[in-house]
Enzyme design. Sequence first.
Site, PDB file in Angstrom:
ATOM      1  N   GLU A 102      68.109 -15.113  27.426  1.00 24.49           N
ATOM      2  CA  GLU A 102      67.965 -16.569  27.482  1.00 24.49           C
ATOM      3  C   GLU A 102      69.091 -17.135  26.629  1.00 24.49           C
ATOM      4  OE1 GLU A 102      65.155 -20.180  25.957  1.00 24.49           O
ATOM      5  OE2 GLU A 102      64.129 -18.353  26.604  1.00 24.49           O
ATOM      6  N   CYS A 137      68.126 -24.940  22.518  1.00 21.38           N
ATOM      7  CA  CYS A 137      68.857 -24.685  23.768  1.00 21.38           C
ATOM      8  C   CYS A 137      68.452 -25.650  24.881  1.00 21.38           C
ATOM      9  CB  CYS A 137      68.650 -23.238  24.213  1.00 21.38           C
ATOM     10  SG  CYS A 137      66.927 -22.762  24.399  1.00 21.38           S
TER      11      CYS A 137
END
Length: 281
Positions: A102, A137
């Site tokens: 990720e 993020c």
Amino acid sequence: MISPWNFPLNLVAHKVAPALAVGCPFVLKPSSRTPISALMLGQILASCKSLPEGAFSILPCSREDSDALTTDDRLKLLTFTGSGNSGWNMKAKAGKKKVVMELGGNSPCIVEDLVPDLQGTVERLVQGGFYQSDQSCIHMQRLYVRQQLYSQVQGALVDAVKKLKMGNPHEEDTFIGPIISEPAAKSIEDGIQDAVKMGGRIVVGGKRNGAFIEPTILDNVPLEAGVRKEEIFGPVVLMYSYRDFKEAVHEANNTHYGLQAGVFTTDVNKAFYALDHIQVG
């Protein structure tokens, strides 16, 4: 398992819990900047009599010293959460093992309509654009607003941003805390200044004080600017206007990232169009 510093317990738990659930032993390397949460979790797991000896190891160390977690063939899966550069470099070294990553984001948000109204829209934009000083993020980095609403939304957003308290995160009314380190804050400041040199305009904020970056809104930032192309990882939002919804969706996809996106619309057909065409997830 290699976890980042920005959510030092939550993102560790994302990796550890599934491994425990299926009986898979693991080695966890927490971020060298924030290892304590993972070590405390390890203490709790070590007290669980149902876990056999050797079920897990928690290994605080530098990125260089943890290279064996990527290259050693005895480890059959690598899971990493962090920056794109680090992740792709690890994948290149991982050999035949499976890799789950990720990586970073450059998340777009499209405001086609005010949902449910201007105040409600702006409150959500502030949360998406500046919460946790946007060291996340899924931070809303690019904001596309329909041309007819642009001035109204920008004005209200600027007013809201000016009210955000910057300071000690231990104080409950603080909204903007420090960046993880002063060099990281300096990098964000450099990105803002470079964007201005390339034709961007600071609408609000833009200044640094040590490890603190003021919540910042920029507009007219060109595609070539670093803060437009890459992940900022700080309290900076880039604003753009658009005329056509499909044009906004196209611009939302105009990035090599693809983690998440947001859309404000009262038109269910446009919502489904965005769902089908925005390349994130």
